[in-house]
Design a protein around this motif. Sequence first.
Motif, PDB file in Angstrom:
ATOM      1  N   PRO A  16       0.754  -1.325   0.086  1.00 49.75           N
ATOM      2  CA  PRO A  16      -0.137   0.080  -0.099  1.00 49.75           C
ATOM      3  C   PRO A  16       0.847   1.466  -0.165  1.00 49.75           C
ATOM      4  O   PRO A  16       0.550   2.168  -0.420  1.00 49.75           O
ATOM      5  CB  PRO A  16      -1.023  -0.236   1.279  1.00 49.75           C
ATOM      6  CG  PRO A  16      -0.040  -1.119   2.092  1.00 49.75           C
ATOM      7  CD  PRO A  16       0.442  -1.986   1.427  1.00 49.75           C
ATOM      8  N   GLN A  17       2.077   1.217   0.616  1.00 45.53           N
ATOM      9  CA  GLN A  17       2.818   2.581   0.392  1.00 45.53           C
ATOM     10  C   GLN A  17       3.326   2.628  -0.755  1.00 45.53           C
ATOM     11  O   GLN A  17       3.302   3.771  -1.227  1.00 45.53           O
ATOM     12  CB  GLN A  17       4.088   2.412   1.631  1.00 45.53           C
ATOM     13  CG  GLN A  17       4.777   3.771   1.844  1.00 45.53           C
ATOM     14  CD  GLN A  17       5.672   3.504   3.018  1.00 45.53           C
ATOM     15  OE1 GLN A  17       5.926   2.527   3.614  1.00 45.53           O
ATOM     16  NE2 GLN A  17       6.593   4.535   3.022  1.00 45.53           N
ATOM     17  N   GLY A  18       3.726   1.450  -1.575  1.00 42.63           N
ATOM     18  CA  GLY A  18       4.079   1.888  -2.858  1.00 42.63           C
ATOM     19  C   GLY A  18       3.325   2.462  -3.695  1.00 42.63           C
ATOM     20  O   GLY A  18       3.521   3.193  -4.627  1.00 42.63           O
ATOM     21  N   LYS A  19       1.838   1.903  -3.585  1.00 41.16           N
ATOM     22  CA  LYS A  19       0.701   2.342  -4.171  1.00 41.16           C
ATOM     23  C   LYS A  19       0.449   3.805  -4.000  1.00 41.16           C
ATOM     24  O   LYS A  19       0.126   4.740  -4.859  1.00 41.16           O
ATOM     25  CB  LYS A  19      -0.633   1.562  -3.959  1.00 41.16           C
ATOM     26  CG  LYS A  19      -0.345  -0.009  -4.794  1.00 41.16           C
ATOM     27  CD  LYS A  19      -0.743   0.627  -6.312  1.00 41.16           C
ATOM     28  CE  LYS A  19      -0.807  -0.792  -6.744  1.00 41.16           C
ATOM     29  NZ  LYS A  19      -0.889  -0.739  -8.441  1.00 41.16           N
ATOM     30  N   ALA A  20       0.498   4.347  -2.715  1.00 39.90           N
ATOM     31  CA  ALA A  20       0.449   5.669  -2.304  1.00 39.90           C
ATOM     32  C   ALA A  20       1.518   6.554  -3.004  1.00 39.90           C
ATOM     33  O   ALA A  20       1.230   7.778  -3.550  1.00 39.90           O
ATOM     34  CB  ALA A  20       0.586   5.801  -0.931  1.00 39.90           C
ATOM     35  N   ILE A  21       2.843   6.074  -3.115  1.00 35.70           N
ATOM     36  CA  ILE A  21       3.833   6.729  -3.735  1.00 35.70           C
ATOM     37  C   ILE A  21       3.623   6.732  -5.119  1.00 35.70           C
ATOM     38  O   ILE A  21       3.803   8.053  -5.669  1.00 35.70           O
ATOM     39  CB  ILE A  21       5.133   6.079  -3.398  1.00 35.70           C
ATOM     40  CG1 ILE A  21       5.571   6.109  -1.963  1.00 35.70           C
ATOM     41  CG2 ILE A  21       6.332   6.620  -4.194  1.00 35.70           C
ATOM     42  CD1 ILE A  21       6.599   5.384  -1.390  1.00 35.70           C
ATOM     43  N   GLU A  22       3.229   5.671  -5.749  1.00 34.62           N
ATOM     44  CA  GLU A  22       2.922   5.842  -7.130  1.00 34.62           C
ATOM     45  C   GLU A  22       1.648   6.885  -7.554  1.00 34.62           C
ATOM     46  O   GLU A  22       1.858   7.653  -8.672  1.00 34.62           O
ATOM     47  CB  GLU A  22       2.399   4.361  -7.618  1.00 34.62           C
ATOM     48  CG  GLU A  22       2.077   4.334  -9.131  1.00 34.62           C
ATOM     49  CD  GLU A  22       1.307   2.757  -9.222  1.00 34.62           C
ATOM     50  OE1 GLU A  22       0.539   2.474 -10.379  1.00 34.62           O
ATOM     51  OE2 GLU A  22       1.890   1.984  -8.751  1.00 34.62           O
ATOM     52  N   GLY A  23       0.609   7.007  -6.604  1.00 30.60           N
ATOM     53  CA  GLY A  23      -0.293   7.961  -6.851  1.00 30.60           C
ATOM     54  C   GLY A  23       0.100   9.441  -6.875  1.00 30.60           C
ATOM     55  O   GLY A  23      -0.307  10.155  -7.413  1.00 30.60           O
ATOM     56  N   ALA A  24       1.053   9.743  -5.924  1.00 35.45           N
ATOM     57  CA  ALA A  24       1.579  11.026  -5.743  1.00 35.45           C
ATOM     58  C   ALA A  24       2.450  11.294  -6.822  1.00 35.45           C
ATOM     59  O   ALA A  24       2.455  12.249  -7.117  1.00 35.45           O
ATOM     60  CB  ALA A  24       2.241  10.746  -4.260  1.00 35.45           C
ATOM     61  N   LEU A  25       3.264  10.482  -7.156  1.00 38.86           N
ATOM     62  CA  LEU A  25       4.032  10.886  -8.438  1.00 38.86           C
ATOM     63  C   LEU A  25       3.096  11.028  -9.512  1.00 38.86           C
ATOM     64  O   LEU A  25       3.492  12.048 -10.190  1.00 38.86           O
ATOM     65  CB  LEU A  25       4.915   9.645  -8.703  1.00 38.86           C
ATOM     66  CG  LEU A  25       6.050   8.999  -7.767  1.00 38.86           C
ATOM     67  CD1 LEU A  25       6.775   8.004  -8.413  1.00 38.86           C
ATOM     68  CD2 LEU A  25       7.190  10.323  -7.761  1.00 38.86           C
ATOM     69  N   VAL A  36       5.518   1.177  -8.307  1.00 38.33           N
ATOM     70  CA  VAL A  36       6.460   1.326  -7.165  1.00 38.33           C
ATOM     71  C   VAL A  36       6.479   0.270  -6.178  1.00 38.33           C
ATOM     72  O   VAL A  36       5.324   0.159  -5.760  1.00 38.33           O
ATOM     73  CB  VAL A  36       6.055   2.810  -6.602  1.00 38.33           C
ATOM     74  CG1 VAL A  36       7.326   3.046  -5.454  1.00 38.33           C
ATOM     75  CG2 VAL A  36       6.468   4.068  -7.736  1.00 38.33           C
ATOM     76  N   ARG A  37       7.403  -0.166  -5.783  1.00 38.05           N
ATOM     77  CA  ARG A  37       7.644  -0.840  -4.309  1.00 38.05           C
ATOM     78  C   ARG A  37       8.485  -0.324  -3.718  1.00 38.05           C
ATOM     79  O   ARG A  37       9.561   0.132  -3.967  1.00 38.05           O
ATOM     80  CB  ARG A  37       8.176  -2.373  -4.954  1.00 38.05           C
ATOM     81  CG  ARG A  37       7.339  -3.126  -6.073  1.00 38.05           C
ATOM     82  CD  ARG A  37       6.313  -3.805  -5.543  1.00 38.05           C
ATOM     83  NE  ARG A  37       6.370  -4.759  -4.674  1.00 38.05           N
ATOM     84  CZ  ARG A  37       5.326  -5.729  -4.062  1.00 38.05           C
ATOM     85  NH1 ARG A  37       4.228  -5.055  -4.250  1.00 38.05           N
ATOM     86  NH2 ARG A  37       5.838  -6.612  -3.139  1.00 38.05           N
ATOM     87  N   GLN A  38       8.194  -0.258  -2.219  1.00 40.47           N
ATOM     88  CA  GLN A  38       8.964   0.582  -1.236  1.00 40.47           C
ATOM     89  C   GLN A  38       9.646  -0.585  -0.538  1.00 40.47           C
ATOM     90  O   GLN A  38       9.372  -1.831  -0.412  1.00 40.47           O
ATOM     91  CB  GLN A  38       8.274   1.292  -0.353  1.00 40.47           C
ATOM     92  CG  GLN A  38       7.187   0.638   0.383  1.00 40.47           C
ATOM     93  CD  GLN A  38       7.669   0.310   2.071  1.00 40.47           C
ATOM     94  OE1 GLN A  38       8.760   0.734   2.317  1.00 40.47           O
ATOM     95  NE2 GLN A  38       7.099  -0.849   2.280  1.00 40.47           N
ATOM     96  N   GLY A  39      10.598  -0.260   0.144  1.00 41.05           N
ATOM     97  CA  GLY A  39      11.633  -1.274   1.121  1.00 41.05           C
ATOM     98  C   GLY A  39      12.429  -0.565   1.957  1.00 41.05           C
ATOM     99  O   GLY A  39      12.084   0.544   2.245  1.00 41.05           O
ATOM    100  N   LYS A  40      13.295  -0.975   2.464  1.00 41.18           N
ATOM    101  CA  LYS A  40      14.260  -0.484   3.722  1.00 41.18           C
ATOM    102  C   LYS A  40      15.817  -1.032   3.136  1.00 41.18           C
ATOM    103  O   LYS A  40      16.204  -2.103   2.738  1.00 41.18           O
ATOM    104  CB  LYS A  40      14.095  -1.100   4.955  1.00 41.18           C
ATOM    105  CG  LYS A  40      12.644  -1.083   5.460  1.00 41.18           C
ATOM    106  CD  LYS A  40      12.309  -1.725   6.690  1.00 41.18           C
ATOM    107  CE  LYS A  40      11.959  -3.111   6.400  1.00 41.18           C
ATOM    108  NZ  LYS A  40      11.563  -3.965   7.820  1.00 41.18           N
ATOM    109  N   VAL A  41      16.618   0.111   3.497  1.00 41.65           N
ATOM    110  CA  VAL A  41      17.980  -0.167   3.327  1.00 41.65           C
ATOM    111  C   VAL A  41      18.822  -0.149   4.622  1.00 41.65           C
ATOM    112  O   VAL A  41      18.699   0.969   5.356  1.00 41.65           O
ATOM    113  CB  VAL A  41      18.637   0.819   2.184  1.00 41.65           C
ATOM    114  CG1 VAL A  41      19.997   0.621   1.883  1.00 41.65           C
ATOM    115  CG2 VAL A  41      17.972   0.550   0.928  1.00 41.65           C
TER     116      VAL A  41
END
Length: 79
Positions: A16-25, A36-41
């Motif tokens: 869902p965070q990736g989808k939110a970022i995708e929509g914001a872009l 968009v897929r989000q992750g941690k580094v």
Amino acid sequence: MKARVTVTLKSGVLDPQGKAIEGALKALGIEGVASVRQGKVFDVEIPGTDRRTAEAALSEAAERLLANTVIEDYRVEFV
């Protein structure tokens, strides 16, 4: 020795965070983003020069703490 542990959601797990970022872009007018897929580094400094030992220690850290291996994958790379 410096290493990077990258943790991402497994393929097929809802992001869902990736989808939110995708929509914001898209709302910002940035075109051509398919998904968009989000992750941690995690950037980690580990003493010593034996890569095999360091990789084993970092894999254990990822398995036990850094990643939820039920829904996340991780990758260890040396930088």
